[in-house]
Design a protein around this motif. Sequence first.
Motif, PDB file in Angstrom:
ATOM      1  N   GLU A 108       0.828  -1.202   0.000  1.00 56.33           N
ATOM      2  CA  GLU A 108       0.000   0.000   0.000  1.00 56.33           C
ATOM      3  C   GLU A 108       0.867   1.258   0.000  1.00 56.33           C
ATOM      4  O   GLU A 108       0.551   2.244  -0.670  1.00 56.33           O
ATOM      5  N   THR A 109       1.957   1.221   0.744  1.00 55.02           N
ATOM      6  CA  THR A 109       2.885   2.357   0.770  1.00 55.02           C
ATOM      7  C   THR A 109       3.505   2.571  -0.600  1.00 55.02           C
ATOM      8  O   THR A 109       3.614   3.702  -1.081  1.00 55.02           O
ATOM      9  N   ILE A 110       3.894   1.476  -1.253  1.00 58.38           N
ATOM     10  CA  ILE A 110       4.466   1.564  -2.597  1.00 58.38           C
ATOM     11  C   ILE A 110       3.435   2.118  -3.572  1.00 58.38           C
ATOM     12  O   ILE A 110       3.744   2.977  -4.404  1.00 58.38           O
ATOM     13  N   GLU A 111       2.183   1.649  -3.475  1.00 56.93           N
ATOM     14  CA  GLU A 111       1.129   2.139  -4.357  1.00 56.93           C
ATOM     15  C   GLU A 111       0.914   3.636  -4.171  1.00 56.93           C
ATOM     16  O   GLU A 111       0.832   4.401  -5.140  1.00 56.93           O
ATOM     17  N   THR A 112       0.845   4.085  -2.923  1.00 56.79           N
ATOM     18  CA  THR A 112       0.643   5.502  -2.638  1.00 56.79           C
ATOM     19  C   THR A 112       1.793   6.333  -3.184  1.00 56.79           C
ATOM     20  O   THR A 112       1.578   7.385  -3.808  1.00 56.79           O
ATOM     21  N   ALA A 113       3.015   5.871  -2.965  1.00 55.53           N
ATOM     22  CA  ALA A 113       4.184   6.594  -3.472  1.00 55.53           C
ATOM     23  C   ALA A 113       4.156   6.663  -4.990  1.00 55.53           C
ATOM     24  O   ALA A 113       4.462   7.708  -5.586  1.00 55.53           O
ATOM     25  N   GLY A 114       3.774   5.574  -5.638  1.00 60.66           N
ATOM     26  CA  GLY A 114       3.690   5.565  -7.096  1.00 60.66           C
ATOM     27  C   GLY A 114       2.640   6.531  -7.611  1.00 60.66           C
ATOM     28  O   GLY A 114       2.872   7.269  -8.577  1.00 60.66           O
ATOM     29  N   ARG A 115       1.472   6.543  -6.970  1.00 60.71           N
ATOM     30  CA  ARG A 115       0.416   7.457  -7.398  1.00 60.71           C
ATOM     31  C   ARG A 115       0.826   8.921  -7.178  1.00 60.71           C
ATOM     32  O   ARG A 115       0.576   9.783  -8.026  1.00 60.71           O
TER      33      ARG A 115
END
Length: 85
Positions: free
Chosen positions: A14-21
């Motif tokens: 989820e942290t990776i997804e947020t950072a990517g977005r």
Amino acid sequence: MLATEPGQAATALETIETAGRDTMTELRNLLDVLAPPADGDEQADLSPQPRLSRLSPLIDRIAFSGLPVELRVSASPGRYPPAWT
């Protein structure tokens, strides 16, 4: 980690997804500053990002803004996930 600690793995993903977005939002903003939309529309286009098959128009848009652009391909397109091509 998915098998042994699924809770931590989910949090990490989820942290990776947020950072990517967040990164994609920043990149869209930067591209709008460097090369505003041709139609004069002030609102950023939030449609899905271009696929590799549409990379050439994006490169042309950046080059048109006066920035030097260089594209290096280090793998054949068959090695990318189908969603990217």
